[in-house]
Design an enzyme around this catalytic site. Structure first.
Site, short mmCIF file in Angstrom:
data_model
loop_
_atom_site.label_atom_id
_atom_site.label_comp_id
_atom_site.label_asym_id
_atom_site.label_seq_id
_atom_site.Cartn_x
_atom_site.Cartn_y
_atom_site.Cartn_z
N ALA A 1 55.94 -25.59 -15.90
CA ALA A 1 55.97 -26.02 -17.30
C ALA A 1 55.59 -24.91 -18.28
CB ALA A 1 55.05 -27.23 -17.50
N ARG B 1 68.91 -29.82 -17.51
CA ARG B 1 67.90 -30.87 -17.74
C ARG B 1 67.63 -31.05 -19.24
NH1 ARG B 1 63.06 -29.82 -13.81
NH2 ARG B 1 62.61 -31.98 -14.43
N ARG C 1 56.34 -34.57 -5.20
CA ARG C 1 56.61 -34.60 -6.64
C ARG C 1 58.11 -34.74 -6.89
NH1 ARG C 1 56.60 -29.37 -10.71
NH2 ARG C 1 56.99 -30.56 -12.60
N HIS D 1 63.13 -20.86 -10.41
CA HIS D 1 63.00 -22.31 -10.61
C HIS D 1 63.71 -23.04 -9.49
CE1 HIS D 1 61.39 -21.73 -14.61
NE2 HIS D 1 62.35 -20.85 -14.81
N LEU D 2 63.07 -24.10 -9.02
CA LEU D 2 63.70 -24.95 -8.00
C LEU D 2 64.91 -25.67 -8.59
CD1 LEU D 2 60.23 -26.14 -7.03
CD2 LEU D 2 61.76 -25.32 -5.26
N SER D 3 64.70 -26.29 -9.74
CA SER D 3 65.79 -26.99 -10.42
C SER D 3 66.50 -25.99 -11.36
CB SER D 3 65.23 -28.15 -11.24
OG SER D 3 64.41 -27.68 -12.30
N HIS E 1 58.09 -22.89 -20.56
CA HIS E 1 58.56 -23.32 -21.88
C HIS E 1 57.47 -23.27 -22.95
CE1 HIS E 1 61.46 -24.70 -18.97
NE2 HIS E 1 60.60 -25.57 -18.47
N ASP F 1 52.76 -12.51 -22.20
CA ASP F 1 52.11 -11.29 -22.67
C ASP F 1 51.37 -10.57 -21.54
OD1 ASP F 1 53.04 -11.71 -25.22
OD2 ASP F 1 51.10 -12.29 -26.09
N GLU G 1 62.07 -14.42 -12.33
CA GLU G 1 61.72 -15.81 -12.70
C GLU G 1 62.47 -16.75 -11.76
OE1 GLU G 1 62.59 -16.64 -16.82
OE2 GLU G 1 62.50 -18.82 -16.50
N ASN H 1 57.33 -18.62 -10.55
CA ASN H 1 57.83 -19.89 -11.09
C ASN H 1 56.74 -20.38 -12.05
OD1 ASN H 1 58.68 -22.39 -11.75
ND2 ASN H 1 59.14 -23.05 -9.65
N TYR I 1 62.98 -31.84 -7.00
CA TYR I 1 62.36 -30.63 -6.45
C TYR I 1 62.44 -30.51 -4.93
CZ TYR I 1 60.53 -30.27 -11.18
OH TYR I 1 60.43 -30.17 -12.54
N PRO J 1 51.80 -24.80 -12.85
CA PRO J 1 51.23 -26.14 -12.70
C PRO J 1 52.15 -27.15 -12.03
CG PRO J 1 51.80 -25.69 -14.99
CD PRO J 1 51.92 -24.39 -14.25
N ASN J 2 51.51 -28.00 -11.25
CA ASN J 2 52.14 -29.13 -10.55
C ASN J 2 52.98 -28.73 -9.34
OD1 ASN J 2 51.13 -31.20 -12.37
ND2 ASN J 2 52.51 -30.31 -13.88
N ARG K 1 63.61 -27.86 -21.81
CA ARG K 1 63.53 -26.94 -20.66
C ARG K 1 64.54 -25.79 -20.77
NH1 ARG K 1 60.28 -29.81 -16.98
NH2 ARG K 1 60.55 -32.06 -17.21
C1 DQA Z 1 60.46 -25.84 -12.76
C2 DQA Z 1 61.21 -26.34 -14.00
C3 DQA Z 1 60.26 -26.61 -15.15
O1 DQA Z 1 60.96 -27.09 -16.28
C4 DQA Z 1 59.23 -27.66 -14.74
O2 DQA Z 1 58.28 -27.84 -15.77
C5 DQA Z 1 58.56 -27.36 -13.44
C6 DQA Z 1 59.34 -26.79 -12.36
C7 DQA Z 1 61.38 -25.69 -11.52
O3 DQA Z 1 60.97 -25.02 -10.60
O4 DQA Z 1 62.47 -26.26 -11.50
O5 DQA Z 1 57.40 -27.69 -13.26
O6 DQA Z 1 59.92 -24.56 -13.07
#
Ligand code: DQA
Length: 149
Positions: free
Chosen positions: A78, A108, A18, A101-103, A81, A88, A99, A75, A23, A10-11, A112
């Protein structure tokens, strides 16, 4: 030739606008086009899928049973977490995944710092912005090459 699937939670459809200080400025389309080109250059097929809905991501993972996906980059955003359901699903189809993640979530907020995915993942790449995906792709393709040697 292997089939790779990139899943975005999501997002991440909002990338580019964003919270760019966290990001970056690349859009999801930029990231997906770059990954596809890099995979194709090595003779692999790469599909990307983004959803804001947990059930759609679960359904896409379950579909791996029918489409012969060899490796997943995910990725979960959210859902990293929160989502036992998505964890599953990956465990059920038993597909190797990285896995991404950008950040760097560990730099953080405390909420997270935990992931429902890391202990099932082949590896985790975080903190390099869009390059996190590129690094994960290199690692995935190495794994795939090693598995056919
Ligand atoms: C994220 C890190 C997550 O904590 C956050 O909710 C995201 C992006 C990242 O790519 O850094 O939406 O997965």
């Amino acid at each position: 030739m292997a089939k790779l699937l990139v899943l975005h939670g999501p997002n991440l459809n909002l990338l580019g606008t964003r919270e760019p200080d966290i990001y970056g400025h690349a859009t999801l389309e930029d990231i997906d086009a770059d990954l596809k080109a890099r995979a194709m250059a090595k003779g692999h097929e790469l599909e990307s899928f983004q959803s804001n809905a947990e059930h759609e991501l679960v359904a896409r993972v379950q579909a791996i049973r029918e489409d012969d996906t060899d490796f997943v980059l995910i990725n979960p955003a959210a859902f990293t977490h929160t989502s036992v359901a998505l964890r599953d699903a990956l465990a059920a189809v038993a597909v190797p995944f990285i896995e991404v993640h950008l950040s760097n979530p560990h730099r953080r907020e405390p909420f997270r710092h935990s992931s429902y995915f890391s202990d099932l993942a082949v590896g985790v790449v975080a903190g390099f912005g869009p390059l996190s995906y590129g690094l994960a792709l290199v690692a995935a393709m190495r794994q795939l090459d090693a598995s056919v040697e």
